[in-house]
Design a protein around this motif. Structure first.
Motif, PDB file in Angstrom:
ATOM      1  N   ILE A  18      56.279 -43.377  21.967  1.00 50.54           N
ATOM      2  CA  ILE A  18      55.899 -44.418  22.925  1.00 50.54           C
ATOM      3  C   ILE A  18      54.404 -44.688  22.822  1.00 50.54           C
ATOM      4  N   ASP A  43      56.558 -52.510  26.870  1.00 46.61           N
ATOM      5  CA  ASP A  43      57.578 -52.175  27.864  1.00 46.61           C
ATOM      6  C   ASP A  43      58.956 -52.129  27.221  1.00 46.61           C
ATOM      7  N   ALA A  46      59.384 -49.123  24.696  1.00 43.23           N
ATOM      8  CA  ALA A  46      59.560 -47.838  25.372  1.00 43.23           C
ATOM      9  C   ALA A  46      60.940 -47.751  26.008  1.00 43.23           C
ATOM     10  N   ASP A  47      61.390 -48.839  26.615  1.00 43.05           N
ATOM     11  CA  ASP A  47      62.702 -48.873  27.252  1.00 43.05           C
ATOM     12  C   ASP A  47      63.813 -48.626  26.233  1.00 43.05           C
ATOM     13  N   LEU A  50      63.862 -44.892  25.095  1.00 38.60           N
ATOM     14  CA  LEU A  50      64.354 -43.965  26.112  1.00 38.60           C
ATOM     15  C   LEU A  50      65.846 -44.150  26.370  1.00 38.60           C
ATOM     16  N   SER A  65      66.688 -48.828  34.169  1.00 41.69           N
ATOM     17  CA  SER A  65      65.233 -48.917  34.088  1.00 41.69           C
ATOM     18  C   SER A  65      64.746 -50.172  34.799  1.00 41.69           C
ATOM     19  N   VAL A  82      64.488 -44.915  35.074  1.00 42.10           N
ATOM     20  CA  VAL A  82      63.259 -44.812  34.286  1.00 42.10           C
ATOM     21  C   VAL A  82      62.337 -46.006  34.511  1.00 42.10           C
ATOM     22  N   PRO A  84      59.800 -47.158  32.129  1.00 40.10           N
ATOM     23  CA  PRO A  84      59.415 -46.782  30.768  1.00 40.10           C
ATOM     24  C   PRO A  84      57.913 -46.762  30.530  1.00 40.10           C
ATOM     25  N   LEU A  85      57.185 -47.692  31.173  1.00 39.35           N
ATOM     26  CA  LEU A  85      55.744 -47.757  30.942  1.00 39.35           C
ATOM     27  C   LEU A  85      55.056 -48.205  32.229  1.00 39.35           C
ATOM     28  N   SER A  88      51.721 -50.748  32.633  1.00 41.82           N
ATOM     29  CA  SER A  88      51.603 -51.356  31.307  1.00 41.82           C
ATOM     30  C   SER A  88      50.565 -52.480  31.263  1.00 41.82           C
ATOM     31  N   THR A  99      55.051 -42.788  31.770  1.00 42.99           N
ATOM     32  CA  THR A  99      56.496 -42.944  31.861  1.00 42.99           C
ATOM     33  C   THR A  99      56.999 -42.090  33.021  1.00 42.99           C
ATOM     34  N   TYR A 120      57.126 -37.094  34.825  1.00 47.88           N
ATOM     35  CA  TYR A 120      56.353 -38.216  34.282  1.00 47.88           C
ATOM     36  C   TYR A 120      55.476 -37.706  33.150  1.00 47.88           C
TER      37      TYR A 120
END
Length: 282
Positions: A18, A43, A46-47, A50, A65, A82, A84-85, A88, A99, A120
């Motif tokens: 990530i 974003d 990362a999503d 994960l 998410s 989640v 993810p970011l 961001s 995260t 996190y």
């Protein structure tokens, strides 16, 4: 290795990817997330990472998410929610982000008391990771996708020293403005606000204090999402001996109305949260 440990290990293993994926993904996409916010390419990246990694864990049945409208999976086993970011928008000025993951033993949306773990990762000068399970918070450094414990039973310091409040000041409610002015007049507390909740909460866990993104006149429900941010962070802070509040009581006591429900978030040392609730109630 149990399922919760497997989730934590997968988050740590994914963190370097990530972080490396932030380079070249600072532009906004055409789409918005379900909360109406613009999505950065980082974003989405990362999503996707994960979702793929967490759903591959035996015992994880559902993934949700901030970046997706619906839950993926059947909810038959543990569910992961989640962000993810988180933070961001800080990618452009190259500031802190992270995260956030909540692990629920229930179908989503779920209440905070259905959490069985939370974590996190923080992408700062170094990558660190905070995990919580069984009322114990643990801090680690992540190197090459592996966790190295630096504090296996973290507690908020007894003497708080930092605070950070989100939202536009003219948009604060009268009650929260009164509380903020009281905190600002305390010479033992210093302002620390970086524009990414995860970084500000980590400061509170490190030095003691309070982070708040309160209800606003224009948004009485607050800004942060209960499933993806409020509950996991509350679980971690409370596991470290602190308190969380929506202004009235623990975030973990809230019965959710929807997957992307928003909530006012206040977390930190017990005394500061007690004073907050007393001020807002008054």
């Amino acid at each position: 290795m149990d399922i919760i440990d497997a989730i934590f290990e997968t988050i740590a293993e994914t963190a370097p990817e990530i972080r490396a994926g932030l380079v070249g993904r600072r532009e906004y996409q055409e789409d918005e997330n379900p909360s109406g916010e613009e999505q950065l390419a980082a974003d989405v990246h990362a999503d996707q990472l994960l979702e793929e990694r967490l759903l591959a864990i035996d015992g994880v049945g559902s993934y949700a998410s901030e970046e997706r409208e619906e839950v993926i999976g059947d909810g038959s086993e543990l569910s992961v929610a989640v962000d993810p970011l988180d933070g961001s928008s800080n990618i452009k000025p190259n500031n802190t982000m992270g995260t956030i993951v909540g692990i629920y033993d229930a179908q989503l949306p779920a209440g905070g008391h259905d959490l069985v773990g939370a974590a996190y990762t923080l992408y700062g000068p170094i990558t660190t990771m905070m995990t919580a399970v069984d009322d114990t918070a643990t801090e680690s450094v992540v190197e090459d996708g592996e966790r190295h414990t630096v504090n296996e039973d973290l507690s908020l310091p007894d003497e708080p020293t930092v605070y950070g409040f989100g939202g536009r000041v003219p948009d604060w409610t009268d009650g929260f403005t009164d509380y903020a002015r009281e905190i600002e007049s305390d010479s033992s507390l210093k302002l620390r606000y970086g524009g990414a909740m995860i970084g500000d909460v980590n400061q509170v866990l490190t030095y003691g204090g309070i982070f708040a993104y309160p209800a606003l006149d224009s948004a009485p429900e607050g800004k942060l999402r209960l499933q993806f941010e409020g509950n996991p962070i509350a679980y971690i802070v409370e596991s470290a001996g602190g308190r969380s509040s929506d202004g009235d009581g623990s975030l973990l006591d809230i019965e959710p109305d929807g997957l992307h429900e928003r909530v006012p978030v206040h977390v930190g040392n017990e005394g500061l949260i007690d004073r907050l609730e007393a001020t807002l109630d008054g």
